[in-house]
Design an enzyme around this catalytic site. Structure first.
Site, PDB file in Angstrom:
ATOM      1  N   GLY A 110       0.815  -1.208   0.000  1.00  0.00           N
ATOM      2  CA  GLY A 110       0.000   0.000   0.000  1.00  0.00           C
ATOM      3  C   GLY A 110       0.844   1.250   0.000  1.00  0.00           C
ATOM      4  O   GLY A 110       2.012   1.237  -0.373  1.00  0.00           O
ATOM      5  N   ASP A 151       1.434   5.632   5.394  1.00  0.00           N
ATOM      6  CA  ASP A 151       0.340   5.944   6.316  1.00  0.00           C
ATOM      7  C   ASP A 151      -0.873   5.028   6.178  1.00  0.00           C
ATOM      8  O   ASP A 151      -1.946   5.354   6.665  1.00  0.00           O
ATOM      9  CB  ASP A 151      -0.116   7.400   6.177  1.00  0.00           C
ATOM     10  CG  ASP A 151       0.976   8.392   6.502  1.00  0.00           C
ATOM     11  OD1 ASP A 151       1.807   8.098   7.379  1.00  0.00           O
ATOM     12  OD2 ASP A 151       1.009   9.466   5.867  1.00  0.00           O
ATOM     13  N   GLU A 210       8.797  -3.699   5.124  1.00  0.00           N
ATOM     14  CA  GLU A 210       9.579  -2.855   4.207  1.00  0.00           C
ATOM     15  C   GLU A 210      10.104  -3.672   3.029  1.00  0.00           C
ATOM     16  O   GLU A 210      11.210  -3.471   2.531  1.00  0.00           O
ATOM     17  CB  GLU A 210      10.725  -2.150   4.940  1.00  0.00           C
ATOM     18  CG  GLU A 210      10.304  -1.318   6.131  1.00  0.00           C
ATOM     19  CD  GLU A 210       9.492  -0.073   5.794  1.00  0.00           C
ATOM     20  OE1 GLU A 210       9.297   0.237   4.597  1.00  0.00           O
ATOM     21  OE2 GLU A 210       9.040   0.611   6.730  1.00  0.00           O
ATOM     22  N   GLN A 234       9.580  -3.593   0.013  1.00  0.00           N
ATOM     23  CA  GLN A 234       9.920  -2.864  -1.210  1.00  0.00           C
ATOM     24  C   GLN A 234      11.434  -2.681  -1.343  1.00  0.00           C
ATOM     25  O   GLN A 234      11.958  -2.547  -2.447  1.00  0.00           O
ATOM     26  CB  GLN A 234       9.211  -1.499  -1.273  1.00  0.00           C
ATOM     27  CG  GLN A 234       9.749  -0.427  -0.337  1.00  0.00           C
ATOM     28  CD  GLN A 234       9.132  -0.456   1.049  1.00  0.00           C
ATOM     29  OE1 GLN A 234       8.367  -1.375   1.375  1.00  0.00           O
ATOM     30  NE2 GLN A 234       9.432   0.548   1.859  1.00  0.00           N
TER      31      GLN A 234
END
Length: 187
Positions: free
Chosen positions: A9, A12, A83, A85
């Site tokens: 996503g 936040d 994390e 990514q």
């Protein structure tokens, strides 16, 4: 039955908070992994204050070897990878290999796209390999009120489209935008 599940996503949207909540609700007996966390190495942390220690995933870490070594003694129940990514494509392959070869469920959390609107290499590979892709329950909004779908890098009030994929420091800020405003450059 073990599986590789992707939770991707925007900033936040509660990714790290959900990762830590999942760890808690699954009994806290899993292996936690992270890379480039905002609060320092070896720590999964959320903006709402939740945090837990984790293995830091550097670019040269062989995740399959790490997980195989851990499972050689006491078998973890699952893996939480935050994390994602920032993981290499090879490391995401290792996560899939851990599902298939070590019979571990892997829950991977991260950003889907970078500030340019392009898939991160680790996120791209995760989407290619995941058994399931789950939507995050927290939706973020663009300044216009539409659901945000992209994160923009903003410097001096202007959206920028160039620079290193990862920049550390406070010279830039990030803003979640809908597709229309991201493509138009209207932060």
């Amino acid at each position: 039955m073990s599986e590789l599940v992707a939770f991707l996503g925007l900033m936040d949207s509660g990714k790290s908070a959900l990762a830590l909540q999942m760890n808690h609700s699954l009994g806290g007996e899993g292996v936690l992994l992270t890379s480039g966390s905002r609060d320092g190495e070896g720590l999964i942390s959320s903006r709402v204050g939740l945090r837990a220690p984790a293995f830091e995933v550097s670019a040269d870490l062989d995740l399959y070897d790490l997980l195989a070594a851990i499972t050689d003694g006491k078998r973890p129940q699952y893996v939480i990878a935050d994390e994602v990514q920032f993981y290499t494509e090879k490391q995401v392959n290792h996560l899939a290999d851990a599902v298939d070869g070590l019979d571990l469920s892997v829950y991977a959390f991260g950003l889907r796209t970078d500030f340019r609107g392009e898939l991160f290499p680790g996120s791209k590979r995760l989407l290619e390999l995941a058994d399931r892709v789950e939507n995050l329950p927290v939706k973020t909004l663009c300044w216009c009120g539409r659901e945000a779908t992209h994160t923009a890098r903003v410097r001096d009030g202007v959206m920028i489209h160039t620079g290193d994929l990862v920049e550390v420091g406070d010279m830039d800020s990030y803003q979640n935008l809908c597709r229309r405003h991201h493509r138009a450059g209207l932060a």
